[in-house]
Scaffold this active site. Structure first.
Site, PDB file in Angstrom:
ATOM      1  N   TYR A  83     -18.137  21.727  -5.768  1.00  0.00           N
ATOM      2  CA  TYR A  83     -17.313  22.109  -6.911  1.00  0.00           C
ATOM      3  C   TYR A  83     -18.098  22.860  -7.673  1.00  0.00           C
ATOM      4  CZ  TYR A  83     -14.090  20.708 -10.625  1.00  0.00           C
ATOM      5  OH  TYR A  83     -12.923  20.607 -11.783  1.00  0.00           O
ATOM      6  N   LYS A 143       6.895  11.528   7.987  1.00  0.00           N
ATOM      7  CA  LYS A 143       7.139  12.857   8.349  1.00  0.00           C
ATOM      8  C   LYS A 143       5.808  13.412   8.333  1.00  0.00           C
ATOM      9  CE  LYS A 143      10.001  16.009   9.933  1.00  0.00           C
ATOM     10  NZ  LYS A 143      11.317  15.681  10.965  1.00  0.00           N
TER      11      LYS A 143
END
Length: 407
Positions: free
Chosen positions: A55, A110
């Site tokens: 970060y 899915k």
């Protein structure tokens, strides 16, 4: 060494509480408690050094590099291996228009299949709109976050326009699995069924019942594969330009099928003497109609959970029978196709999924059956570990051949 207020390990999510809903104890509902997905970091954050690279401030260097050269996203983000699984909830499984919230368990599933069978990361996105323009605009604006778009459970005929317009607008693969996944697997199984019964595509007469997303796509891929005598039916009978009620998509199918063969009438009419029946419509085909098909017939009843022709009925009149169900042999399951197709497309940074790539996927699937070909084995199992690598390799090669590969 960590200070008293520092930790070197990421906190763990609390274990899901015991379900307290009315269906507690039902293994299906218990499995879905808390959903089927989570985010997992690919990097370790063991201390301040790692944090400052993952970060701020370190990440700013990566952002700057991408701003100067957007192609850097292919190396330094998850974008090139991630697909958006997009639905509006209007055609979910056999449940129909149940809305975006109720579609989420299917989209989560899915995404799990993408990862399990193709190593592809996937994000389920359920849109609270059924407006064609709004769906296209929303997906197009989300596209920079993804390497590909998998459209799912969007009702016909809107699904055709949505896919076509997104393919024109985006330079990443756009794939409506309800159309093309079904078509690829059905073609693979049919190739082997024809081989088993001694037929060639050019001499085979095929009837498809259902002119929605799957039916249209199956018809198109069969034509590409060399089937010339093909009739597609909907509730009102054979698609023919003589009818005045056809949508633009159905009219094109009619011109390519019945208009060239002269076939007309009802499903019962065109089943007489037909070699192959492929059902993607739901409903039930009476046994007396099936009985009038050719000898050594091939019957694919793909509606779920109840096939158009029940297997016990089909076996009385056909040599090869396939369904969409996992509890019968020869399951026509889209999971045999879409993970490997996207894996292959991503591996070469394809800009699209071409007809050639779909045909290559079907050929690869069919080839895995090999010398084990039998009436109850015309398509491999989704758990055959050869499937994903075979499909992805064939698709990648076809992408290069078709000129859509970027590496």
């Amino acid at each position: 060494m960590a200070t008293p207020h520092e930790t070197t390990e990421a906190p763990q999510a609390p274990e899901a509480a015991a379900p307290d809903h009315p269906l507690a104890g039902d293994p299906v509902f218990d499995l879905h408690v808390g959903g089927k997905l989570e985010t997992v970091s690919t990097v370790s954050l063991a201390g301040a050094d790692e944090l400052s690279m993952a970060y701020t401030p370190g990440v700013a260097r990566v952002c700057t590099a991408i701003a100067e050269d957007p192609s850097m996203t292919q190396h330094y983000t998850w974008v090139p291996n991630t697909v958006a699984v997009v639905t509006d909830g209007t055609a979910v499984l056999g449940l129909g228009d149940i809305g975006p919230a109720a579609a989420m368990p299917v989209m989560e599933g899915k995404a799990v299949l993408f990862k399990q069978f193709g190593g592809v990361d996937a994000v389920p996105i359920c849109l609270d709109t059924t407006d064609t323009d709004e769906i296209i605009e929303t997906v197009a604006r989300l596209a920079p976050s993804f390497g590909g778009i998998n459209l799912e459970d969007i009702s016909a005929p809107r699904c055709f326009e949505i896919e076509d317009r997104l393919k024109e607008r985006l330079d990443i693969p756009v794939f409506h699995d309800d159309q093309h996944g079904t078509a690829v697997v059905a073609l693979a199984a049919l190739k082997n069924a024809l081989r088993l019964t001694g037929r060639t595509p050019a001499e085979t007469r095929v009837v498809i019942s259902g002119a929605g997303a799957a039916g249209v796509a199956v018809a198109r891929i069969l034509l590409e594969a060399g089937i010339t005598d093909l009739a597609v039916t909907d509730r009102k009978g054979v698609l023919s330009s003589e009818r005045g009620d056809l949508t633009p998509v159905k009219r094109v199918v009619a011109e390519l099928t019945a208009d060239t063969t002269g076939r007309s009438g009802t499903l019962a009419d065109v089943l007489v003497g037909a070699d192959v029946y492929i059902g993607v419509s739901g409903g039930t085909v009476p046994e007396e109609h099936v009985a009038r098909m050719a000898d050594d017939a091939i019957i694919f009843g793909l509606a779920n959970p109840i096939p158009e022709v029940l297997p016990e009925v089909a076996h009385r009149h056909a040599r090869v029978v396939a369904t969409g169900r996992s509890d019968f042999p020869n399951q026509i399951n889209n999971v045999l196709a879409f993970p490997g197709i996207f894996r292959g497309a991503f591996d070469v940074r394809a800009t699209a999924i071409t007809e050639g790539m779909k045909l290559a996927a079907a050929d690869a699937l069919a080839g895995l059956v090999g010398d084990q070909l039998a009436e109850d084995y015309v398509i491999p199992s989704p758990f055959d570990e050869r499937v994903g690598p075979a499909v992805s390799a064939a698709v990648a090669e076809a992408a290069r051949r078709d000129g859509v590969a970027r590496r």
